[in-house]
Design a protein around this motif. Sequence first.
Motif, mmCIF file in Angstrom:
data_model
loop_
_atom_site.group_PDB
_atom_site.id
_atom_site.type_symbol
_atom_site.label_atom_id
_atom_site.label_comp_id
_atom_site.label_asym_id
_atom_site.label_seq_id
_atom_site.Cartn_x
_atom_site.Cartn_y
_atom_site.Cartn_z
ATOM 1 N N GLU A 1 -6.466 1.439 10.964
ATOM 2 C CA GLU A 1 -6.067 2.425 9.951
ATOM 3 C C GLU A 1 -6.727 2.078 8.627
ATOM 4 O O GLU A 1 -6.063 1.621 7.692
ATOM 5 C CB GLU A 1 -4.543 2.434 9.802
ATOM 6 C CG GLU A 1 -3.855 3.086 10.972
ATOM 7 C CD GLU A 1 -2.361 3.240 10.754
ATOM 8 O OE1 GLU A 1 -1.901 3.101 9.594
ATOM 9 O OE2 GLU A 1 -1.654 3.470 11.735
ATOM 10 N N ARG B 1 -8.412 2.409 4.970
ATOM 11 C CA ARG B 1 -8.213 3.293 3.803
ATOM 12 C C ARG B 1 -9.484 3.274 2.981
ATOM 13 O O ARG B 1 -9.881 2.216 2.478
ATOM 14 C CB ARG B 1 -7.069 2.760 2.941
ATOM 15 C CG ARG B 1 -5.695 3.162 3.438
ATOM 16 C CD ARG B 1 -4.658 2.456 2.614
ATOM 17 N NE ARG B 1 -4.767 2.840 1.195
ATOM 18 C CZ ARG B 1 -3.928 3.677 0.607
ATOM 19 N NH1 ARG B 1 -2.944 4.198 1.272
ATOM 20 N NH2 ARG B 1 -4.074 3.974 -0.673
ATOM 21 N N ARG C 1 -11.328 4.424 -0.344
ATOM 22 C CA ARG C 1 -10.952 4.917 -1.670
ATOM 23 C C ARG C 1 -11.966 4.442 -2.699
ATOM 24 O O ARG C 1 -12.243 3.233 -2.767
ATOM 25 C CB ARG C 1 -9.578 4.379 -2.049
ATOM 26 C CG ARG C 1 -8.697 5.413 -2.721
ATOM 27 C CD ARG C 1 -7.353 4.855 -3.027
ATOM 28 N NE ARG C 1 -7.266 3.412 -2.812
ATOM 29 C CZ ARG C 1 -6.174 2.703 -3.023
ATOM 30 N NH1 ARG C 1 -5.083 3.300 -3.418
ATOM 31 N NH2 ARG C 1 -6.151 1.394 -2.834
#
Length: 222
Positions: A68, A70, A72
């Motif tokens: 998972e 992320r 950014r």
Amino acid sequence: MSAAPPVIAIDGPTASGKGTIAERVAGSLGFHYLDSGALYRLLAWRALADGVRTDDGPALAAVASALEPRFRAGRVELDGVDVTDAIRREEIGRAASQVAVHPAVRQALLDLQRARRRPPGLVADGRDMGTVVFPDACLKVYLTASVAARAERRHKQLIEKGFPANIDLLSQELRARDQRDSERTASPLKPAEDAYQLDSSGLAIDEVVAQVLDWYARRDEG
Ligand code: C5P
């Protein structure tokens, strides 16, 4: 039913400049950007950290399904750890190309990649963006460069990140990685039949970006 958002697929061997070009094309069009190699690198990093062997396809596929990441502001986190620089190491690139040979791993990463197709559009770079992941991409580009040009680019990238690097070793590593990526049976590295091919060895980044944008602008002609 609304049409699926457009995808520009940019494939090619390692260090051919795909990432830089894809990111700039995405920025210029206001599209999202998918660095699919980062997913294989994240899996390799996680597998090495957890002691999962790179030849254990089923165990790797289980790890891949649970990833998972992320993304950014140009950084990537896995389980709360910023691994942006760690996954750029050469040994992680090598391990990524080892985990990438397993069909079950490639299957497990498909959804993660396809989920990034969102309005207003996506620029995706990798090895099989135009052939397997987004075969309906409205523009497919296959970017190459000589081994010498690629080794020089990779050398510059690694030195800038403060990692040790040696041009001769990098050239050997690139050749070995090209061979593994092209000879595997699952999604081998090869241009899509309908891809525009471009050798960027003697070209500046801006020239390559301009060429891709021009192809995109003319995609419905001809
Ligand atoms: O592009 P990058 O060098 O970051 O990719 C690392 C490795 O991940 C590649 O050598 C390749 O084996 C694998 N890869 C892949 N399919 C993709 C992207 C990367 O098999 N779409």
